[in-house]
Design an enzyme around this catalytic site. Structure first.
Site, mmCIF file in Angstrom:
data_model
loop_
_atom_site.group_PDB
_atom_site.id
_atom_site.type_symbol
_atom_site.label_atom_id
_atom_site.label_comp_id
_atom_site.label_asym_id
_atom_site.label_seq_id
_atom_site.Cartn_x
_atom_site.Cartn_y
_atom_site.Cartn_z
ATOM 1 N N ALA A 10 0.817 -1.216 0.000
ATOM 2 C CA ALA A 10 0.000 0.000 0.000
ATOM 3 C C ALA A 10 0.852 1.269 0.000
ATOM 4 C CB ALA A 10 -0.932 0.005 1.205
ATOM 5 N N CYS A 11 2.167 1.124 0.120
ATOM 6 C CA CYS A 11 3.081 2.265 0.222
ATOM 7 C C CYS A 11 3.785 2.498 -1.114
ATOM 8 C CB CYS A 11 4.099 1.982 1.326
ATOM 9 S SG CYS A 11 5.462 3.165 1.405
ATOM 10 N N GLY A 12 3.663 3.712 -1.653
ATOM 11 C CA GLY A 12 4.304 4.044 -2.925
ATOM 12 C C GLY A 12 5.818 3.932 -2.871
ATOM 13 N N ARG A 15 6.621 0.282 -3.041
ATOM 14 C CA ARG A 15 6.400 -0.233 -4.412
ATOM 15 C C ARG A 15 7.528 0.208 -5.345
ATOM 16 N NH1 ARG A 15 1.140 1.541 -3.292
ATOM 17 N NH2 ARG A 15 1.399 3.307 -4.701
#
Length: 141
Positions: A10-12, A15
C-alpha cells in the site's frame, strides 16, 4: 543476488523500491511485514545494520505513534522495539537487505546504494514520474 525487502504494497515508496530491485533483474524475497513482522531480534539487527537509531526507524505518519505516547523521549530503545513488534505499522518501510548492506529505502533510490550499479539497463522512473535512472541505467539523483 540474495535480496530481501520488508514491503508494504500500500506504500508508494515501498512499491518503487521493489520495482527498482526488479529493474536490476533481481527477484527479491518479499516479506509483507504487516502480515509477517520480523522478530524483535531481526528488527533490532536491521535497524543497527542500516546505521539507524531505533527512534529513527519508527514511522509516525499514519500510525498510532502519538496515541501510544511514543513521542516521549524518555522511552528506551527496548520499549520502542516492543511497540514496533506489537504494532508493526510503526516499522518504517521498506527495509532492504542485500549482501552489500541494509537500508531503510526512504526515498526509494537509497536502495541503489546496496545493489550492483552495473545491474541496471535502461531508464527507470518512480510512480510519480520522477526519473531515477537515465537511458544507460545510470543514477540521476
Amino acid at each position: 543476488m540474495d535480496v530481501t525487502i520488508y514491503h508494504n504494497p500500500a506504500c508508494g515508496t515501498s512499491r518503487n523500491t521493489l520495482e527498482l530491485i526488479q529493474h536490476a533483474g533481481i527477484e527479491p524475497t518479499v516479506i509483507e511485514y504487516l502480515k509477517t513482522p520480523p522478530s524483535r531480534e531481526q528488527l533490532a539487527k536491521m535497524i543497527s545494520d542500516a546505521g539507524l537509531t531505533v527512534r529513527g526507524a519508527i514511522r509516525e505518519k499514519g500510525t498510532p505513534y502519538a496515541e501510544l505516547g511514543l513521542d516521549n523521549t524518555e522511552l528506551s530503545d527496548d520499549q520502542l522495539l516492543d511497540a514496533m513488534i506489537e504494532t508493526p505499522i510503526l516499522i518504517n518501510r521498506p527495509f532492504v537487505i542485500t549482501p552489500m548492506g541494509t537500508r531503510l529505502s526512504r526515498p526509494s533510490e537509497v536502495v541503489l546504494d546496496i545493489l550492483p550499479a552495473d545491474a541496471f539497463k535502461g531508464p527507470f522512473s518512480k510512480e510519480d514520474g520522477e526519473q531515477i535512472l537515465d537511458e544507460e541505467g545510470k543514477r540521476i539523483v
